[in-house]
Design an enzyme around this catalytic site. Structure first.
Site, PDB file in Angstrom:
ATOM      1  N   SER A 270      -8.232  14.964 -22.557  1.00  0.00           N
ATOM      2  CA  SER A 270      -6.991  14.402 -23.112  1.00  0.00           C
ATOM      3  C   SER A 270      -5.827  14.508 -22.124  1.00  0.00           C
ATOM      4  CB  SER A 270      -6.610  15.130 -24.403  1.00  0.00           C
ATOM      5  OG  SER A 270      -5.349  14.675 -24.828  1.00  0.00           O
TER       6      SER A 270
ATOM      7  N   THR B 130      -7.943  12.871 -32.248  1.00  0.00           N
ATOM      8  CA  THR B 130      -8.799  11.965 -31.517  1.00  0.00           C
ATOM      9  C   THR B 130     -10.237  12.139 -32.000  1.00  0.00           C
ATOM     10  OG1 THR B 130      -9.344  11.168 -29.305  1.00  0.00           O
ATOM     11  CG2 THR B 130      -8.941  13.515 -29.480  1.00  0.00           C
TER      12      THR B 130
ATOM     13  N   LYS C 245     -10.454  11.237 -36.718  1.00  0.00           N
ATOM     14  CA  LYS C 245      -9.443  10.325 -37.259  1.00  0.00           C
ATOM     15  C   LYS C 245      -9.617   9.999 -38.750  1.00  0.00           C
ATOM     16  CE  LYS C 245      -8.285   8.213 -32.842  1.00  0.00           C
ATOM     17  NZ  LYS C 245      -7.994   7.000 -32.095  1.00  0.00           N
TER      18      LYS C 245
ATOM     19  N   ASP D 131      -2.279   3.753 -33.250  1.00  0.00           N
ATOM     20  CA  ASP D 131      -3.196   3.070 -32.316  1.00  0.00           C
ATOM     21  C   ASP D 131      -2.954   1.562 -32.282  1.00  0.00           C
ATOM     22  OD1 ASP D 131      -4.543   5.291 -31.375  1.00  0.00           O
ATOM     23  OD2 ASP D 131      -6.041   5.244 -32.982  1.00  0.00           O
TER      24      ASP D 131
ATOM     25  N   GLY E 151     -16.012  -6.043 -29.526  1.00  0.00           N
ATOM     26  CA  GLY E 151     -16.247  -4.711 -30.078  1.00  0.00           C
ATOM     27  C   GLY E 151     -15.866  -4.648 -31.544  1.00  0.00           C
ATOM     28  N   ALA E 152     -16.496  -3.700 -32.253  1.00  0.00           N
ATOM     29  CA  ALA E 152     -16.213  -3.553 -33.687  1.00  0.00           C
ATOM     30  C   ALA E 152     -16.171  -2.080 -34.085  1.00  0.00           C
ATOM     31  CB  ALA E 152     -17.270  -4.302 -34.500  1.00  0.00           C
ATOM     32  N   GLY E 153     -15.819  -1.203 -33.133  1.00  0.00           N
ATOM     33  CA  GLY E 153     -15.732   0.230 -33.400  1.00  0.00           C
ATOM     34  C   GLY E 153     -14.333   0.625 -33.872  1.00  0.00           C
ATOM     35  N   GLY E 154     -13.984   1.911 -33.662  1.00  0.00           N
ATOM     36  CA  GLY E 154     -12.702   2.436 -34.122  1.00  0.00           C
ATOM     37  C   GLY E 154     -11.507   1.736 -33.495  1.00  0.00           C
TER      38      GLY E 154
ATOM     39  N   LYS F 184     -21.965  -4.925 -37.764  1.00  0.00           N
ATOM     40  CA  LYS F 184     -20.664  -4.234 -37.700  1.00  0.00           C
ATOM     41  C   LYS F 184     -19.520  -5.237 -37.537  1.00  0.00           C
ATOM     42  CE  LYS F 184     -20.305  -0.370 -35.212  1.00  0.00           C
ATOM     43  NZ  LYS F 184     -20.643   0.481 -34.031  1.00  0.00           N
TER      44      LYS F 184
HETATM   45  P1  ATR Z   1     -14.130   3.339 -30.118  1.00  0.00           P
HETATM   46  O1  ATR Z   1     -13.667   4.319 -31.139  1.00  0.00           O
HETATM   47  O2  ATR Z   1     -13.618   3.625 -28.727  1.00  0.00           O
HETATM   48  O3  ATR Z   1     -13.885   1.930 -30.529  1.00  0.00           O
HETATM   49  P2  ATR Z   1     -16.887   3.177 -30.937  1.00  0.00           P
HETATM   50  O4  ATR Z   1     -16.428   3.221 -32.348  1.00  0.00           O
HETATM   51  O5  ATR Z   1     -18.060   4.005 -30.530  1.00  0.00           O
HETATM   52  O6  ATR Z   1     -15.712   3.583 -29.952  1.00  0.00           O
HETATM   53  O7  ATR Z   1     -17.160   1.633 -30.549  1.00  0.00           O
HETATM   54  C1  ATR Z   1     -17.679   1.245 -29.325  1.00  0.00           C
HETATM   55  C2  ATR Z   1     -17.804  -0.273 -29.281  1.00  0.00           C
HETATM   56  O8  ATR Z   1     -18.310  -0.639 -27.991  1.00  0.00           O
HETATM   57  C3  ATR Z   1     -18.792  -0.833 -30.298  1.00  0.00           C
HETATM   58  O9  ATR Z   1     -18.341  -2.104 -30.718  1.00  0.00           O
HETATM   59  C4  ATR Z   1     -20.081  -0.956 -29.469  1.00  0.00           C
HETATM   60  O10 ATR Z   1     -20.990  -1.924 -29.945  1.00  0.00           O
HETATM   61  P3  ATR Z   1     -22.034  -1.561 -31.135  1.00  0.00           P
HETATM   62  O11 ATR Z   1     -21.263  -1.672 -32.398  1.00  0.00           O
HETATM   63  O12 ATR Z   1     -23.090  -2.600 -31.021  1.00  0.00           O
HETATM   64  O13 ATR Z   1     -22.522  -0.188 -30.838  1.00  0.00           O
HETATM   65  C5  ATR Z   1     -19.514  -1.387 -28.139  1.00  0.00           C
HETATM   66  N1  ATR Z   1     -20.409  -1.091 -27.018  1.00  0.00           N
HETATM   67  C6  ATR Z   1     -20.660   0.123 -26.472  1.00  0.00           C
HETATM   68  N2  ATR Z   1     -21.535   0.015 -25.434  1.00  0.00           N
HETATM   69  C7  ATR Z   1     -21.820  -1.321 -25.325  1.00  0.00           C
HETATM   70  C8  ATR Z   1     -22.646  -2.088 -24.438  1.00  0.00           C
HETATM   71  N3  ATR Z   1     -23.336  -1.510 -23.462  1.00  0.00           N
HETATM   72  N4  ATR Z   1     -22.687  -3.431 -24.618  1.00  0.00           N
HETATM   73  C9  ATR Z   1     -21.984  -4.022 -25.598  1.00  0.00           C
HETATM   74  N5  ATR Z   1     -21.195  -3.356 -26.472  1.00  0.00           N
HETATM   75  C10 ATR Z   1     -21.107  -2.022 -26.337  1.00  0.00           C
END
Ligand code: ATR
Length: 280
Positions: free
Chosen positions: A20, A69, A73, A109, A132-135, A160
């Site tokens: 951090s 973090t 969260k 964020d 992307g579809a994560g956090g 996702k």
């Molecule tokens: P954060 O909180 O930083 O958003 P996360 O919730 O782990 O982290 O999300 C990571 C994102 O990166 C996800 O959308 C992930 O895709 P999946 O939902 O399919 O896992 C994407 N990601 C990570 N590595 C990847 C790769 N090598 N190719 C494509 N997408 C990737």
């Protein structure tokens, strides 16, 4: 250092937390603003099974502010007295502020994504492609939807993307359909692809980027990711991931200290810490 019995403590909790930048940045800024006798910022590695005890400790010791973090969260939310409306909708808290023994959770964020874009262009009516579809995508997506942009989410795991898109009134696509970004005005990468040490990788083929695009990469290590270098070469406008840290941090700083931190102060401090040369 001028720490006294009146100095207020702010901190970041996470697992891991050693990476951090919070303590270095915030303590440097307290000094720059001449408030280092009023505030001090530390970090604590807190495991998920200790989160309830941690928040009890925060309350008992009158800790002024807590930055949350990964992976806390969502987990902290049930232990707080109040959740800000936006944070409740996003379903994640990255900032806790204590006032008179009451703990309130916020999410700053989404400011980190929306504010840098709005320095350049309005989001209203724009077509946004979110990778992307994560956090991070979730916080960004709520901000984008809030501003009335048309949003398409591209993700490796389609389910996702679909789930988040349903919540936001957005479209969901697979990575096989990535060429669709060509029709977007703004492209935002929230995947971890391109992050050091895999810094030769990119989430988006260069030929899909045009000079009409505004490209924002949430990855900030390295500063110049492959995506940012490709986008520049294609003549696109770029926003580096450091801008996300800057605008998120300014919002958080205000919640903790009440001070409006000038963008340039935050940017200079962060760039110095990350060894980023001026104008690069
Ligand atoms: P954060 O909180 O930083 O958003 P996360 O919730 O782990 O982290 O999300 C990571 C994102 O990166 C996800 O959308 C992930 O895709 P999946 O939902 O399919 O896992 C994407 N990601 C990570 N590595 C990847 C790769 N090598 N190719 C494509 N997408 C990737």
């Amino acid at each position: 250092m001028n720490i006294t019995a009146k100095t207020k403590v702010c901190m970041v909790i996470g697992d891991p937390v050693e990476h951090s930048l919070g303590p270095v940045i915030y303590n440097e800024i307290y000094k720059k603003l001449g408030i280092e006798d009023q505030f001090v910022y530390v970090a604590s590695n807190v495991t998920t099974d200790m989160i309830e005890d941690c928040i009890k400790g925060v309350r008992a010791m009158g800790i002024r502010g807590v930055s949350c973090t990964i992976p806390h969260k969502q987990a902290v939310m049930v232990f707080l007295d109040e959740i800000d409306g936006v944070a409740a909708r996003i379903g994640a808290v990255n900032t806790i502020v204590q006032n008179d023994g009451k703990l309130k959770g916020y999410n700053t964020d989404w400011h980190g994504v929306i504010k840098p874009i709005e320095q350049i262009t309005s989001l209203t009516g724009k077509k946004v492609a979110l990778l992307g579809a994560g956090g991070a995508a979730r916080a960004a997506g709520f901000g984008i939807a809030d501003r009335g942009a048309s949003l398409t989410i591209f993700n490796r795991s389609f389910d996702k993307a679909q789930k988040l898109a349903n919540e936001l009134g957005a479209f969901a696509k697979t990575l096989e359909e990535l060429e669709g970004v060509k029709s977007a005005d703004i492209i935002i990468n929230t995947t971890s692809v391109g992050m050091s040490p895999a810094d030769k990788e990119t989430p988006l083929p260069k030929e899909f980027i045009t000079s009409n695009h505004l490209v924002f990469d949430a990855v900030y290590t390295p500063y110049a990711t492959q995506l940012m270098r490709d986008a520049k070469e294609q003549g696109a406008t770029v926003i580096h991931g450091t801008e996300m840290l800057i605008y998120q941090g300014i919002e958080q700083f205000k919640l903790y200290t009440g001070h409006n931190l000038p963008v340039e102060t935050m940017r200079q401090t962060l760039h110095k810490i990350l060894n980023i040369e001026a104008g690069k």
